[in-house]
Write a protein that holds these residues in place. Structure first.
Motif, PDB file in Angstrom:
ATOM      1  N   ARG A  47       1.064  -0.656  -0.284  1.00  0.00           N
ATOM      2  CA  ARG A  47      -0.072  -0.117  -0.027  1.00  0.00           C
ATOM      3  C   ARG A  47       1.004   1.410  -0.129  1.00  0.00           C
ATOM      4  O   ARG A  47       0.500   2.297  -0.737  1.00  0.00           O
ATOM      5  N   LEU A  48       2.411   1.398   0.211  1.00  0.00           N
ATOM      6  CA  LEU A  48       3.147   2.218   0.432  1.00  0.00           C
ATOM      7  C   LEU A  48       4.788   1.974  -0.593  1.00  0.00           C
ATOM      8  O   LEU A  48       5.189   0.904   0.665  1.00  0.00           O
ATOM      9  N   ILE A  49       5.181   2.507  -1.020  1.00  0.00           N
ATOM     10  CA  ILE A  49       6.234   2.189  -1.739  1.00  0.00           C
ATOM     11  C   ILE A  49       7.242   3.541  -1.478  1.00  0.00           C
ATOM     12  O   ILE A  49       6.946   4.033  -1.655  1.00  0.00           O
ATOM     13  N   VAL A  50       8.035   2.994  -0.828  1.00  0.00           N
ATOM     14  CA  VAL A  50       9.257   4.004  -1.213  1.00  0.00           C
ATOM     15  C   VAL A  50      10.301   3.634  -1.902  1.00  0.00           C
ATOM     16  O   VAL A  50      11.242   2.879  -1.545  1.00  0.00           O
ATOM     17  N   GLU A  51      11.102   4.652  -2.240  1.00  0.00           N
ATOM     18  CA  GLU A  51      12.776   4.437  -2.884  1.00  0.00           C
ATOM     19  C   GLU A  51      13.223   5.367  -2.557  1.00  0.00           C
ATOM     20  O   GLU A  51      13.183   7.241  -2.056  1.00  0.00           O
ATOM     21  N   ALA A  52      14.774   5.803  -2.101  1.00  0.00           N
ATOM     22  CA  ALA A  52      15.613   5.850  -2.032  1.00  0.00           C
ATOM     23  C   ALA A  52      16.651   6.348  -3.492  1.00  0.00           C
ATOM     24  O   ALA A  52      16.686   5.355  -3.376  1.00  0.00           O
ATOM     25  N   TRP A  53      16.199   7.645  -3.269  1.00  0.00           N
ATOM     26  CA  TRP A  53      16.812   7.833  -5.185  1.00  0.00           C
ATOM     27  C   TRP A  53      18.299   9.035  -5.116  1.00  0.00           C
ATOM     28  O   TRP A  53      18.974   9.608  -3.764  1.00  0.00           O
ATOM     29  N   SER A  54      19.558   8.420  -5.375  1.00  0.00           N
ATOM     30  CA  SER A  54      20.728   8.841  -5.479  1.00  0.00           C
ATOM     31  C   SER A  54      21.019   9.552  -6.134  1.00  0.00           C
ATOM     32  O   SER A  54      21.333   9.062  -7.673  1.00  0.00           O
ATOM     33  N   SER A  55      21.766  10.853  -6.232  1.00  0.00           N
ATOM     34  CA  SER A  55      22.411  11.928  -7.330  1.00  0.00           C
ATOM     35  C   SER A  55      23.011  11.375  -7.482  1.00  0.00           C
ATOM     36  O   SER A  55      24.263  10.720  -7.638  1.00  0.00           O
ATOM     37  N   GLY A  56      22.810  11.474  -9.635  1.00  0.00           N
ATOM     38  CA  GLY A  56      23.875  10.794 -10.287  1.00  0.00           C
ATOM     39  C   GLY A  56      23.577   9.358 -10.626  1.00  0.00           C
ATOM     40  O   GLY A  56      23.792   9.469 -12.388  1.00  0.00           O
ATOM     41  N   SER A  57      22.664   8.959 -10.640  1.00  0.00           N
ATOM     42  CA  SER A  57      22.108   7.363 -10.840  1.00  0.00           C
ATOM     43  C   SER A  57      20.860   8.041 -11.784  1.00  0.00           C
ATOM     44  O   SER A  57      20.342   9.191 -11.820  1.00  0.00           O
ATOM     45  N   ASP A  58      20.068   6.965 -12.783  1.00  0.00           N
ATOM     46  CA  ASP A  58      19.329   6.756 -13.466  1.00  0.00           C
ATOM     47  C   ASP A  58      18.219   6.823 -13.158  1.00  0.00           C
ATOM     48  O   ASP A  58      18.203   6.485 -11.552  1.00  0.00           O
ATOM     49  N   VAL A  59      16.576   6.929 -13.346  1.00  0.00           N
ATOM     50  CA  VAL A  59      15.903   6.467 -12.847  1.00  0.00           C
ATOM     51  C   VAL A  59      15.156   5.662 -13.283  1.00  0.00           C
ATOM     52  O   VAL A  59      13.660   5.630 -12.721  1.00  0.00           O
ATOM     53  N   THR A  60      16.034   4.644 -13.871  1.00  0.00           N
ATOM     54  CA  THR A  60      15.105   3.116 -13.975  1.00  0.00           C
ATOM     55  C   THR A  60      14.108   2.546 -13.839  1.00  0.00           C
ATOM     56  O   THR A  60      13.245   2.481 -13.467  1.00  0.00           O
ATOM     57  N   THR A  61      14.827   2.799 -12.247  1.00  0.00           N
ATOM     58  CA  THR A  61      13.502   1.899 -11.321  1.00  0.00           C
ATOM     59  C   THR A  61      12.642   2.794 -10.701  1.00  0.00           C
ATOM     60  O   THR A  61      11.380   2.107 -10.541  1.00  0.00           O
ATOM     61  N   THR A  77      15.141  16.668 -13.762  1.00  0.00           N
ATOM     62  CA  THR A  77      14.633  17.018 -15.128  1.00  0.00           C
ATOM     63  C   THR A  77      14.710  15.973 -15.613  1.00  0.00           C
ATOM     64  O   THR A  77      14.574  14.783 -17.081  1.00  0.00           O
ATOM     65  N   ALA A  78      15.616  14.337 -15.360  1.00  0.00           N
ATOM     66  CA  ALA A  78      16.042  12.739 -15.927  1.00  0.00           C
ATOM     67  C   ALA A  78      14.149  12.357 -16.152  1.00  0.00           C
ATOM     68  O   ALA A  78      14.011  12.139 -16.748  1.00  0.00           O
ATOM     69  N   MET A  79      13.557  12.622 -15.511  1.00  0.00           N
ATOM     70  CA  MET A  79      11.972  12.163 -15.463  1.00  0.00           C
ATOM     71  C   MET A  79      11.094  13.150 -16.582  1.00  0.00           C
ATOM     72  O   MET A  79      10.403  12.094 -17.038  1.00  0.00           O
ATOM     73  N   LYS A  80      11.283  13.740 -16.736  1.00  0.00           N
ATOM     74  CA  LYS A  80      10.788  14.780 -17.143  1.00  0.00           C
ATOM     75  C   LYS A  80      11.265  14.497 -18.980  1.00  0.00           C
ATOM     76  O   LYS A  80      10.459  14.785 -20.116  1.00  0.00           O
ATOM     77  N   ASP A  81      12.076  13.359 -19.310  1.00  0.00           N
ATOM     78  CA  ASP A  81      12.492  13.177 -21.001  1.00  0.00           C
ATOM     79  C   ASP A  81      11.399  11.819 -20.763  1.00  0.00           C
ATOM     80  O   ASP A  81      11.152  10.607 -21.666  1.00  0.00           O
ATOM     81  N   HIS A  82      10.649  11.326 -19.586  1.00  0.00           N
ATOM     82  CA  HIS A  82       9.568  10.161 -20.236  1.00  0.00           C
ATOM     83  C   HIS A  82       8.904  10.542 -20.054  1.00  0.00           C
ATOM     84  O   HIS A  82       7.942  10.713 -18.483  1.00  0.00           O
ATOM     85  N   HIS A  83       7.897  11.885 -20.298  1.00  0.00           N
ATOM     86  CA  HIS A  83       6.928  12.125 -20.589  1.00  0.00           C
ATOM     87  C   HIS A  83       5.707  10.331 -20.151  1.00  0.00           C
ATOM     88  O   HIS A  83       6.145   9.147 -21.237  1.00  0.00           O
TER      89      HIS A  83
END
Length: 220
Positions: free
Chosen positions: A43-57, A87-93
Motif C-alpha cells: 500500500r506504500l512504496i518508498v524509494e531513496a534515490w541517489s544523485s547521479g543515478s538513472d531513473v529506471t527503477t 529533469t531526468a523524469m521529464k525525459d519520460h513523458h
C-alpha cells in the motif's frame, strides 16, 4: 494480516516495465523490482534515490504503483538532487512519477508509517539509516538495496540495519544491476512481548529479610 503475493499484478507490472525499459541496457533488475512491487501488493512504496543515478527503477516502481493504486514516495538528498531527478523524469513523458521528498533521514522516514516495499540505492550516503529509521508495516515489508557493490553498501547486513523491531524471514543477493540485496521482514512480536514483560516486572521489586525471612514488595 500479512503481505500476499499476486501473480497477476506481478505479470502486468513486469510486462509494462519491459515495454518502457527496452531502450535501456541492463534493465533486468528494474523489471524484477517492478514485478516484485506489483506482486507483493504494497500500500506504500518508498524509494531513496541517489544523485547521479538513472531513473529506471523509478519508472518500474511507478508502473507497479499505478497498477496497485498504491502510494509511491521518493526521497532525494537535497534540492539540487530534486531538480536533477525532476529533469531526468521529464525525459519520460507519461511516466507515473512519485511524491518527491527532501529532508533529514530520520524526520523524513517518521512521516511515512506503514512502509511495505522499500528500495534504497546503495550509493546513498545514509543507506543504513534509511532502512533503520523506516517505520515498517505490521503486515511485513519487502526491502531492497540496489547497487550492492557500491561503496555505501559495503558491509551491508540486514540484521544490523533493521534493528530489533523486525526480523528477517528470508534474504537473498541477486547478481543483477551491480548487485541486488533483497529481504522479506516481519514485525518482531517476540521482542515486543519481551520488552513489555521487562517493563511490567521492573515496576515491582521483591526483597527478602535474611534475619526474619519476611518478603517485602515495593514499587521501583
Amino acid at each position: 494480516m500479512k503481505l500476499i503475493w499476486s501473480p497477476e499484478t506481478a505479470s502486468k507490472a513486469y510486462l509494462d516495465t519491459v515495454k518502457i525499459c527496452k531502450k535501456f541496457k541492463d534493465s533486468d533488475h528494474v523489471e524484477l523490482i517492478s514485478a516484485m512491487a506489483g506482486g507483493w501488493s504494497p500500500r506504500l512504496i518508498v524509494e531513496a534515490w541517489s544523485s547521479g543515478s538513472d531513473v529506471t527503477t523509478s519508472l518500474g516502481l511507478g508502473i507497479a504503483a499505478r497498477h496497485l493504486g498504491a502510494r509511491y514516495v521518493c526521497i532525494v538528498q537535497n534540492e539540487r538532487s530534486k531538480l536533477e531527478y525532476e529533469t531526468a523524469m521529464k525525459d519520460h513523458h507519461g511516466s507515473s512519477g512519485p511524491e518527491l521528498v527532501v529532508g533529514e533521514t530520520k524526520d523524513v522516514m517518521a512521516r511515512f508509517p506503514g512502509v511495505e516495499f522499500m528500495v534504497v540505492d546503495g550509493r546513498c550516503k545514509d543507506v543504513h539509516e534509511l532502512f533503520g529509521f523506516a517505520r515498517l508495516s505490521r503486515r511485513g515489508a519487502v526491502l531492497l538495496c540496489t547497487n550492492g557493490k557500491s561503496r555505501g553498501a559495503v558491509g551491508f547486513r540486514w540484521n544490523l540495519v533493521i534493528g530489533d523491531k523486525s526480523r528477517v524471514v528470508r534474504s537473498v543477493i541477486i547478481p543483477v544491476g551491480r548487485g541486488l540485496n533483497i529481504a522479506y521482514v516481519k514485525e518482531n512480536r517476540e521482542s515486543e512481548k519481551s520488552k513489555s514483560l521487562t517493563r511490567t516486572c521492573s515496576r515491582w521489586i521483591t526483597r527478602i529479610d535474611r534475619k526474619t525471612g519476611e518478603e517485602h514488595v515495593f514499587r521501583g
